[in-house]
Scaffold this active site. Structure first.
Site, PDB file in Angstrom:
ATOM      1  N   LYS A  16      -0.603  -4.241 -10.623  1.00 41.69           N
ATOM      2  CA  LYS A  16       0.427  -4.648 -11.595  1.00 41.69           C
ATOM      3  C   LYS A  16       1.718  -5.070 -10.881  1.00 41.69           C
ATOM      4  O   LYS A  16       2.269  -6.127 -11.153  1.00 41.69           O
ATOM      5  CB  LYS A  16       0.712  -3.495 -12.582  1.00 41.69           C
ATOM      6  CG  LYS A  16      -0.523  -3.016 -13.334  1.00 41.69           C
ATOM      7  CD  LYS A  16      -0.219  -1.897 -14.306  1.00 41.69           C
ATOM      8  CE  LYS A  16       0.201  -0.578 -13.649  1.00 41.69           C
ATOM      9  NZ  LYS A  16      -0.836   0.060 -12.814  1.00 41.69           N
ATOM     10  N   ARG A  91       2.808   3.703 -21.928  1.00 36.07           N
ATOM     11  CA  ARG A  91       1.701   4.403 -21.276  1.00 36.07           C
ATOM     12  C   ARG A  91       1.034   5.409 -22.214  1.00 36.07           C
ATOM     13  O   ARG A  91       0.063   6.062 -21.824  1.00 36.07           O
ATOM     14  CB  ARG A  91       2.266   5.169 -20.084  1.00 36.07           C
ATOM     15  CG  ARG A  91       1.638   4.857 -18.743  1.00 36.07           C
ATOM     16  CD  ARG A  91       2.359   5.699 -17.707  1.00 36.07           C
ATOM     17  NE  ARG A  91       1.770   5.645 -16.406  1.00 36.07           N
ATOM     18  CZ  ARG A  91       2.192   4.855 -15.430  1.00 36.07           C
ATOM     19  NH1 ARG A  91       3.153   3.991 -15.636  1.00 36.07           N
ATOM     20  NH2 ARG A  91       1.624   4.931 -14.244  1.00 36.07           N
ATOM     21  N   ARG A 130      -1.566   2.112   0.215  1.00 35.79           N
ATOM     22  CA  ARG A 130      -0.337   1.467  -0.284  1.00 35.79           C
ATOM     23  C   ARG A 130       0.892   1.969   0.477  1.00 35.79           C
ATOM     24  O   ARG A 130       1.011   3.150   0.783  1.00 35.79           O
ATOM     25  CB  ARG A 130      -0.165   1.762  -1.778  1.00 35.79           C
ATOM     26  CG  ARG A 130       1.202   1.316  -2.294  1.00 35.79           C
ATOM     27  CD  ARG A 130       1.227   1.113  -3.775  1.00 35.79           C
ATOM     28  NE  ARG A 130       1.020   2.352  -4.535  1.00 35.79           N
ATOM     29  CZ  ARG A 130       0.921   2.375  -5.861  1.00 35.79           C
ATOM     30  NH1 ARG A 130       0.986   1.265  -6.563  1.00 35.79           N
ATOM     31  NH2 ARG A 130       0.720   3.522  -6.480  1.00 35.79           N
ATOM     32  N   ARG A 163       4.024   6.621  -0.934  1.00 36.41           N
ATOM     33  CA  ARG A 163       4.514   7.377  -2.076  1.00 36.41           C
ATOM     34  C   ARG A 163       3.908   8.777  -2.054  1.00 36.41           C
ATOM     35  O   ARG A 163       2.742   8.939  -1.737  1.00 36.41           O
ATOM     36  CB  ARG A 163       4.103   6.663  -3.379  1.00 36.41           C
ATOM     37  CG  ARG A 163       5.041   5.542  -3.742  1.00 36.41           C
ATOM     38  CD  ARG A 163       4.544   4.711  -4.885  1.00 36.41           C
ATOM     39  NE  ARG A 163       3.982   5.465  -6.019  1.00 36.41           N
ATOM     40  CZ  ARG A 163       3.598   4.886  -7.157  1.00 36.41           C
ATOM     41  NH1 ARG A 163       3.717   3.572  -7.310  1.00 36.41           N
ATOM     42  NH2 ARG A 163       3.103   5.604  -8.133  1.00 36.41           N
ATOM     43  N   ARG A 174      -3.860  11.198 -11.685  1.00 38.26           N
ATOM     44  CA  ARG A 174      -3.264  10.025 -12.332  1.00 38.26           C
ATOM     45  C   ARG A 174      -4.330   9.165 -12.999  1.00 38.26           C
ATOM     46  O   ARG A 174      -4.109   8.602 -14.070  1.00 38.26           O
ATOM     47  CB  ARG A 174      -2.463   9.214 -11.313  1.00 38.26           C
ATOM     48  CG  ARG A 174      -1.123   9.884 -10.975  1.00 38.26           C
ATOM     49  CD  ARG A 174      -0.532   9.365  -9.693  1.00 38.26           C
ATOM     50  NE  ARG A 174      -0.318   7.951  -9.720  1.00 38.26           N
ATOM     51  CZ  ARG A 174      -0.360   7.167  -8.645  1.00 38.26           C
ATOM     52  NH1 ARG A 174      -0.630   7.685  -7.459  1.00 38.26           N
ATOM     53  NH2 ARG A 174      -0.142   5.898  -8.755  1.00 38.26           N
TER      54      ARG A 174
HETATM   55  P1  ADP Z   1       1.186   3.241 -10.827  1.00 39.79           P
HETATM   56  O1  ADP Z   1       1.643   1.804 -10.943  1.00 39.79           O
HETATM   57  O2  ADP Z   1       0.634   3.545  -9.480  1.00 39.79           O
HETATM   58  O3  ADP Z   1       0.349   3.686 -11.959  1.00 39.79           O
HETATM   59  P2  ADP Z   1       3.880   3.963 -11.558  1.00 39.79           P
HETATM   60  O4  ADP Z   1       4.756   3.606 -10.410  1.00 39.79           O
HETATM   61  O5  ADP Z   1       3.852   3.053 -12.736  1.00 39.79           O
HETATM   62  O6  ADP Z   1       2.446   4.186 -10.965  1.00 39.79           O
HETATM   63  O7  ADP Z   1       4.253   5.410 -12.109  1.00 39.79           O
HETATM   64  C1  ADP Z   1       4.404   6.529 -11.249  1.00 39.79           C
HETATM   65  C2  ADP Z   1       4.599   7.801 -12.084  1.00 39.79           C
HETATM   66  O8  ADP Z   1       5.806   7.694 -12.860  1.00 39.79           O
HETATM   67  C3  ADP Z   1       3.506   8.099 -13.091  1.00 39.79           C
HETATM   68  O9  ADP Z   1       2.403   8.766 -12.495  1.00 39.79           O
HETATM   69  C4  ADP Z   1       4.262   8.986 -14.087  1.00 39.79           C
HETATM   70  O10 ADP Z   1       4.442  10.294 -13.580  1.00 39.79           O
HETATM   71  C5  ADP Z   1       5.631   8.334 -14.146  1.00 39.79           C
HETATM   72  N1  ADP Z   1       5.720   7.284 -15.185  1.00 39.79           N
HETATM   73  C6  ADP Z   1       5.857   5.944 -14.984  1.00 39.79           C
HETATM   74  N2  ADP Z   1       5.906   5.289 -16.156  1.00 39.79           N
HETATM   75  C7  ADP Z   1       5.796   6.234 -17.144  1.00 39.79           C
HETATM   76  C8  ADP Z   1       5.766   6.183 -18.568  1.00 39.79           C
HETATM   77  N3  ADP Z   1       5.837   5.023 -19.232  1.00 39.79           N
HETATM   78  N4  ADP Z   1       5.629   7.355 -19.223  1.00 39.79           N
HETATM   79  C9  ADP Z   1       5.547   8.521 -18.598  1.00 39.79           C
HETATM   80  N5  ADP Z   1       5.571   8.645 -17.249  1.00 39.79           N
HETATM   81  C10 ADP Z   1       5.688   7.517 -16.517  1.00 39.79           C
HETATM   82  P1  ADP Z   2      -0.071  -0.980  -9.403  1.00 41.75           P
HETATM   83  O1  ADP Z   2       1.336  -1.491  -9.633  1.00 41.75           O
HETATM   84  O2  ADP Z   2      -1.023  -1.428 -10.463  1.00 41.75           O
HETATM   85  O3  ADP Z   2      -0.113   0.501  -9.186  1.00 41.75           O
HETATM   86  P2  ADP Z   2       0.134  -2.314  -6.796  1.00 41.75           P
HETATM   87  O4  ADP Z   2       0.534  -3.716  -7.104  1.00 41.75           O
HETATM   88  O5  ADP Z   2       1.165  -1.394  -6.265  1.00 41.75           O
HETATM   89  O6  ADP Z   2      -0.612  -1.654  -8.062  1.00 41.75           O
HETATM   90  O7  ADP Z   2      -1.113  -2.398  -5.777  1.00 41.75           O
HETATM   91  C1  ADP Z   2      -1.724  -1.217  -5.241  1.00 41.75           C
HETATM   92  C2  ADP Z   2      -2.088  -1.470  -3.767  1.00 41.75           C
HETATM   93  O8  ADP Z   2      -3.143  -2.429  -3.696  1.00 41.75           O
HETATM   94  C3  ADP Z   2      -0.946  -2.048  -2.919  1.00 41.75           C
HETATM   95  O9  ADP Z   2      -1.037  -1.494  -1.635  1.00 41.75           O
HETATM   96  C4  ADP Z   2      -1.210  -3.555  -2.904  1.00 41.75           C
HETATM   97  O10 ADP Z   2      -0.746  -4.157  -1.692  1.00 41.75           O
HETATM   98  C5  ADP Z   2      -2.737  -3.612  -2.994  1.00 41.75           C
HETATM   99  N1  ADP Z   2      -3.227  -4.747  -3.813  1.00 41.75           N
HETATM  100  C6  ADP Z   2      -2.696  -5.231  -4.954  1.00 41.75           C
HETATM  101  N2  ADP Z   2      -3.450  -6.244  -5.454  1.00 41.75           N
HETATM  102  C7  ADP Z   2      -4.496  -6.372  -4.605  1.00 41.75           C
HETATM  103  C8  ADP Z   2      -5.652  -7.248  -4.572  1.00 41.75           C
HETATM  104  N3  ADP Z   2      -5.862  -8.164  -5.542  1.00 41.75           N
HETATM  105  N4  ADP Z   2      -6.528  -7.099  -3.550  1.00 41.75           N
HETATM  106  C9  ADP Z   2      -6.325  -6.164  -2.592  1.00 41.75           C
HETATM  107  N5  ADP Z   2      -5.275  -5.304  -2.566  1.00 41.75           N
HETATM  108  C10 ADP Z   2      -4.373  -5.418  -3.555  1.00 41.75           C
END
Ligand code: ADP
Ligand code: ADP
Length: 224
Positions: A16, A91, A130, A163, A174
């Site tokens: 994302k 979420r 990541r 992270r 998660r």
């Molecule tokens: P990822 O993209 O890897 O799923 P995020 O960076 O979006 O992770 O979120 C990291 C953490 O922040 C989540 O695991 C949760 O604890 C918190 N968080 C983020 N967005 C929300 C939301 N909309 N509601 C509740 N908790 C959230």
């Molecule tokens: P999200 O926001 O959904 O949690 P991220 O954009 O942070 O996901 O991506 C998670 C990890 O995967 C990062 O280390 C990123 O560089 C890698 N990544 C993202 N998209 C791709 C893809 N299409 N193919 C391979 N690796 C990817």
């Protein structure tokens, strides 16, 4: 199209944030990622950060009211008048209801919900490798998207870190939270007719061009 109000959905690690960076460049829209906002608040030690810190570290969800306030405050700013990109929000079903009602009261609505999907083993590989930069949370991967200089962000020169919640036990939690609390939203947006699905197991460039093509088609349809 008058406004472009996008939400990015999908399991942790689906890509994302990676796609959002590209879409922000394409459409010049403000980008609100609740995870980024929370991590910044935690490192600054604000009230929000103090409440959210232990919850984020455990891979659980921060309370809905807190998150809804955080997002609505931003959607109501002048920079978001012509649209916005939300990542990581809503979420839960409750968050989605609050967002729909609040937009409705403002005579606005979501344009499209972009769902990026990827298989679990791929998600685990992505989250485990990541890295994000300490300055602006730009995203890298040690294997799939390494920086030009080891450990340093290409874009702002700051340090890359892992992270805290990208550890195996927290990743598993998660993913379970995603399935229980966030997946039900897919049906909601499907019923509203605004859901579009994308195969996140493709390369970042391929996923990006598919999303762009879909948004271009929607823009054309809106003009007809
Ligand atoms: P990822 O993209 O890897 O799923 P995020 O960076 O979006 O992770 O979120 C990291 C953490 O922040 C989540 O695991 C949760 O604890 C918190 N968080 C983020 N967005 C929300 C939301 N909309 N509601 C509740 N908790 C959230
Ligand atoms: P999200 O926001 O959904 O949690 P991220 O954009 O942070 O996901 O991506 C998670 C990890 O995967 C990062 O280390 C990123 O560089 C890698 N990544 C993202 N998209 C791709 C893809 N299409 N193919 C391979 N690796 C990817």
């Amino acid at each position: 199209m008058a406004e472009l109000n996008l939400i990015l959905m999908g399991p942790p690690g689906a890509g994302k944030g990676t796609q959002a960076e590209r879409l922000v460049d394409d459409f010049d829209l403000p980008y609100y990622a609740t995870g980024d906002i929370l991590r910044a608040a935690i490192s600054e030690g604000t009230e929000l950060g103090k409440r959210a810190g232990p919850i984020v570290a455990a891979g659980e969800l921060v309370p809905d009211e807190l998150m809804c306030d955080v997002i609505m405050e931003r959607i109501d700013t002048p920079e978001a008048e012509d649209g916005f990109i939300l990542d990581g929000f809503p979420r839960t079903v409750r968050q989605a209801e609050v967002l729909d009602d609040a937009l409705d009261r403002r005579g606005r609505s979501l344009t499209v919900a972009i769902l990026i999907e990827a298989p679990t083993d791929e998600i685990i590989r992505r989250l485990s490798g990541r890295r994000i930069c300490v300055e602006n949370q730009h995203v890298y991967h040690v294997e799939f998207d390494p920086p030009k200089v080891d450990g340093i962000c290409d874009q702002d020169g700051s340090r890359l870190v892992q992270r805290d919640d990208d550890k195996p036990e927290t990743i598993r939690r998660r993913l379970a939270v995603y399935r229980e609390q966030t997946e039900p939203l897919i049906e909601r947006y499907e019923e509203q007719g605004i859901l579009r699905r994308f195969d996140g197991s493709r390369s970042p460039e391929e996923v990006h061009s598919h999303i762009r093509a879909t948004l271009a088609t929607l823009a054309l349809e809106a003009e007809i």
